[in-house]
Motif scaffolding. Structure first.
Motif, PDB file in Angstrom:
ATOM      1  N   LEU A 130       0.737  -1.327  -0.212  1.00 55.89           N
ATOM      2  CA  LEU A 130       0.041   0.092   0.100  1.00 55.89           C
ATOM      3  C   LEU A 130       0.859   1.195  -0.066  1.00 55.89           C
ATOM      4  CD1 LEU A 130      -2.780   1.489   0.220  1.00 55.89           C
ATOM      5  CD2 LEU A 130      -2.645   1.316   2.431  1.00 55.89           C
ATOM      6  N   MET A 131       1.794   1.297   0.838  1.00 54.75           N
ATOM      7  CA  MET A 131       2.734   2.499   0.926  1.00 54.75           C
ATOM      8  C   MET A 131       3.598   2.592  -0.358  1.00 54.75           C
ATOM      9  SD  MET A 131       2.058   3.735   3.582  1.00 54.75           S
ATOM     10  CE  MET A 131       3.199   5.066   3.845  1.00 54.75           C
ATOM     11  N   ALA A 132       3.995   1.654  -0.801  1.00 54.89           N
ATOM     12  CA  ALA A 132       4.645   1.864  -2.301  1.00 54.89           C
ATOM     13  C   ALA A 132       3.601   2.104  -3.432  1.00 54.89           C
ATOM     14  CB  ALA A 132       5.379   0.148  -2.856  1.00 54.89           C
ATOM     15  N   LEU A 133       2.773   1.686  -3.472  1.00 54.95           N
ATOM     16  CA  LEU A 133       1.553   2.203  -4.392  1.00 54.95           C
ATOM     17  C   LEU A 133       1.286   3.597  -4.121  1.00 54.95           C
ATOM     18  CD1 LEU A 133      -0.459   1.476  -6.735  1.00 54.95           C
ATOM     19  CD2 LEU A 133      -2.116   0.801  -4.755  1.00 54.95           C
ATOM     20  N   LEU A 134       0.905   4.047  -2.802  1.00 56.77           N
ATOM     21  CA  LEU A 134       0.883   5.514  -2.701  1.00 56.77           C
ATOM     22  C   LEU A 134       1.868   6.490  -3.043  1.00 56.77           C
ATOM     23  CD1 LEU A 134      -0.906   5.335   0.753  1.00 56.77           C
ATOM     24  CD2 LEU A 134      -2.024   5.787  -1.371  1.00 56.77           C
ATOM     25  N   GLY A 135       3.118   5.759  -2.992  1.00 55.23           N
ATOM     26  CA  GLY A 135       4.316   6.545  -3.095  1.00 55.23           C
ATOM     27  C   GLY A 135       4.528   6.809  -4.808  1.00 55.23           C
ATOM     28  N   ILE A 136       4.032   5.673  -5.604  1.00 58.36           N
ATOM     29  CA  ILE A 136       4.103   5.594  -7.088  1.00 58.36           C
ATOM     30  C   ILE A 136       3.136   6.766  -7.397  1.00 58.36           C
ATOM     31  CG2 ILE A 136       3.483   4.575  -9.059  1.00 58.36           C
ATOM     32  CD1 ILE A 136       4.859   2.155  -7.951  1.00 58.36           C
ATOM     33  N   ILE A 137       1.877   6.452  -6.801  1.00 60.85           N
ATOM     34  CA  ILE A 137       0.821   7.689  -7.438  1.00 60.85           C
ATOM     35  C   ILE A 137       1.379   9.038  -7.245  1.00 60.85           C
ATOM     36  CG2 ILE A 137      -1.591   8.386  -6.705  1.00 60.85           C
ATOM     37  CD1 ILE A 137      -2.410   5.468  -6.172  1.00 60.85           C
ATOM     38  N   ILE A 138       1.878   9.206  -6.055  1.00 63.21           N
ATOM     39  CA  ILE A 138       2.451  10.796  -5.669  1.00 63.21           C
ATOM     40  C   ILE A 138       3.371  11.142  -6.642  1.00 63.21           C
ATOM     41  CG2 ILE A 138       3.523  12.300  -3.939  1.00 63.21           C
ATOM     42  CD1 ILE A 138       2.238  10.333  -1.858  1.00 63.21           C
ATOM     43  N   VAL A 139       4.392  10.298  -6.991  1.00 64.78           N
ATOM     44  CA  VAL A 139       5.615  10.595  -7.663  1.00 64.78           C
ATOM     45  C   VAL A 139       4.926  10.811  -9.112  1.00 64.78           C
ATOM     46  CG1 VAL A 139       7.862   9.824  -8.689  1.00 64.78           C
ATOM     47  CG2 VAL A 139       7.296   9.589  -6.486  1.00 64.78           C
ATOM     48  N   SER A 140       3.980   9.796  -9.700  1.00 64.85           N
ATOM     49  CA  SER A 140       3.432  10.086 -11.097  1.00 64.85           C
ATOM     50  C   SER A 140       2.830  11.125 -11.126  1.00 64.85           C
ATOM     51  CB  SER A 140       2.424   8.673 -11.436  1.00 64.85           C
ATOM     52  OG  SER A 140       3.236   7.599 -10.939  1.00 64.85           O
ATOM     53  N   VAL A 141       2.043  11.681 -10.097  1.00 59.33           N
ATOM     54  CA  VAL A 141       1.436  13.018 -10.203  1.00 59.33           C
ATOM     55  C   VAL A 141       2.399  14.029 -10.530  1.00 59.33           C
ATOM     56  CG1 VAL A 141      -0.043  14.581  -9.032  1.00 59.33           C
ATOM     57  CG2 VAL A 141      -0.515  12.228  -9.169  1.00 59.33           C
ATOM     58  N   ILE A 142       3.423  14.207  -9.661  1.00 59.74           N
ATOM     59  CA  ILE A 142       4.653  15.081  -9.761  1.00 59.74           C
ATOM     60  C   ILE A 142       5.283  14.885 -11.205  1.00 59.74           C
ATOM     61  CG2 ILE A 142       7.047  15.823  -8.978  1.00 59.74           C
ATOM     62  CD1 ILE A 142       5.851  14.741  -6.350  1.00 59.74           C
ATOM     63  N   ASN A 143       5.366  13.808 -11.840  1.00 66.00           N
ATOM     64  CA  ASN A 143       5.968  13.677 -12.915  1.00 66.00           C
ATOM     65  C   ASN A 143       5.211  14.123 -14.185  1.00 66.00           C
ATOM     66  OD1 ASN A 143       8.543  13.076 -14.253  1.00 66.00           O
ATOM     67  ND2 ASN A 143       7.430  11.186 -15.017  1.00 66.00           N
ATOM     68  N   ILE A 144       3.988  14.328 -13.782  1.00 64.16           N
ATOM     69  CA  ILE A 144       2.930  14.846 -15.077  1.00 64.16           C
ATOM     70  C   ILE A 144       3.692  16.359 -15.307  1.00 64.16           C
ATOM     71  CG2 ILE A 144       0.764  15.730 -15.632  1.00 64.16           C
ATOM     72  CD1 ILE A 144      -0.381  13.407 -13.879  1.00 64.16           C
ATOM     73  N   PHE A 145       3.919  17.117 -14.395  1.00 68.39           N
ATOM     74  CA  PHE A 145       4.683  18.394 -14.644  1.00 68.39           C
ATOM     75  C   PHE A 145       5.767  18.268 -15.127  1.00 68.39           C
ATOM     76  CE2 PHE A 145       0.913  18.563 -11.357  1.00 68.39           C
ATOM     77  CZ  PHE A 145       0.419  19.369 -12.157  1.00 68.39           C
ATOM     78  N   VAL A 146       6.725  17.485 -14.503  1.00 66.92           N
ATOM     79  CA  VAL A 146       8.115  17.199 -14.690  1.00 66.92           C
ATOM     80  C   VAL A 146       8.387  16.581 -16.146  1.00 66.92           C
ATOM     81  CG1 VAL A 146      10.360  16.308 -14.093  1.00 66.92           C
ATOM     82  CG2 VAL A 146       8.896  17.016 -12.540  1.00 66.92           C
ATOM     83  N   GLY A 147       7.641  15.690 -16.698  1.00 64.22           N
ATOM     84  CA  GLY A 147       7.847  14.912 -17.734  1.00 64.22           C
ATOM     85  C   GLY A 147       9.029  14.291 -18.139  1.00 64.22           C
ATOM     86  N   ASN A 148       9.463  13.453 -17.045  1.00 63.10           N
ATOM     87  CA  ASN A 148      10.695  12.837 -17.242  1.00 63.10           C
ATOM     88  C   ASN A 148      10.356  11.324 -17.564  1.00 63.10           C
ATOM     89  OD1 ASN A 148      12.905  11.052 -16.741  1.00 63.10           O
ATOM     90  ND2 ASN A 148      13.745  12.592 -15.092  1.00 63.10           N
TER      91      ASN A 148
END
Length: 215
Positions: A130-148
């Protein structure tokens, strides 16, 4: 209520859910007006919100709701997912989709079997997943703006590993649910929902890794 008696019903409802999702997605893909209305307007956002509301409500209230209500909500969620899922049929080649679906089904069968037959207590990995999944979701949202793009690839691979773990974990939970609920049908529905979600999420990440875009 024995867990091994529930398993066939769980897979039956999971298959029905997947059939509705893929069938709805394929139908929408062949209807240009529906595609336009879903993806060229705010309807897509509302469908996504509806999916979240339905799955949360079903998961949280299934102990108290009627069997018919649980069934309707599961089928409704499968249909809503199919509407947003139609983009897959537009973006990727059909042969590629079928190939990835087969790989997903094979991985699912392997790790579902492991989760059901292993003597290991997989409940210990639930919090980690669960924690790993939440981490991926948060980083994925951030990466929408970063575009890496490299980060996207890493997150996708991690997602595959996480949902493989969830397949085994949720499969083992069937035995637990069979002792917690007095309704065999509701056990089958909630377990089918969880495995359905594992399958869809694993499929989407494998498709992102190995799928071939349509021209």
């Amino acid at each position: 209520m024995e867990g091994n008696k529930i398993v066939p019903k769980v897979f039956m409802w999971m298959f029905i859910g997947l059939l509705i999702t893929f069938g709805t997605g394929a139908f929408v893909m062949h209807n240009e007006n529906m595609l336009y209305n879903i993806f060229e307007s705010s309807l897509y956002i509302w469908l996504f919100v509806a999916q979240i509301v339905v799955v949360i409500f079903l998961s949280a209230r299934i102990h108290k709701m009627k069997e018919q209500t649980a069934t309707i909500l599961f089928l409704l969620y499968s249909g809503l997912t199919g509407l947003t899922f139609s983009s897959v049929f537009v973006v990727f080649e059909l042969n590629s989709i079928l190939m990835v679906f087969g790989v997903t089904a094979l991985l699912f069968a392997i790790f579902a079997s492991f989760g059901y037959f292993t003597k290991m207590d997989l409940t210990k990995i639930g919090t980690f997943l669960l924690m790993a999944l939440l981490g991926i979701i948060i980083v994925s949202v951030i990466n929408i703006f970063v575009g890496n793009s490299n980060l996207d690839l890493i997150l996708c691979i991690l997602g595959v590993l996480i949902f493989i773990g969830y397949i085994a974990y949720d499969m083992q939970k069937i035995k637990l649910y069979s002792t917690m609920m007095d309704s065999e049908h509701k056990v089958a529905i909630i377990c089918a929902l969880e495995l359905y979600l594992d399958f869809i999420n694993l499929f989407l990440r494998l498709l992102q890794l190995f799928g071939k875009n349509s021209d």
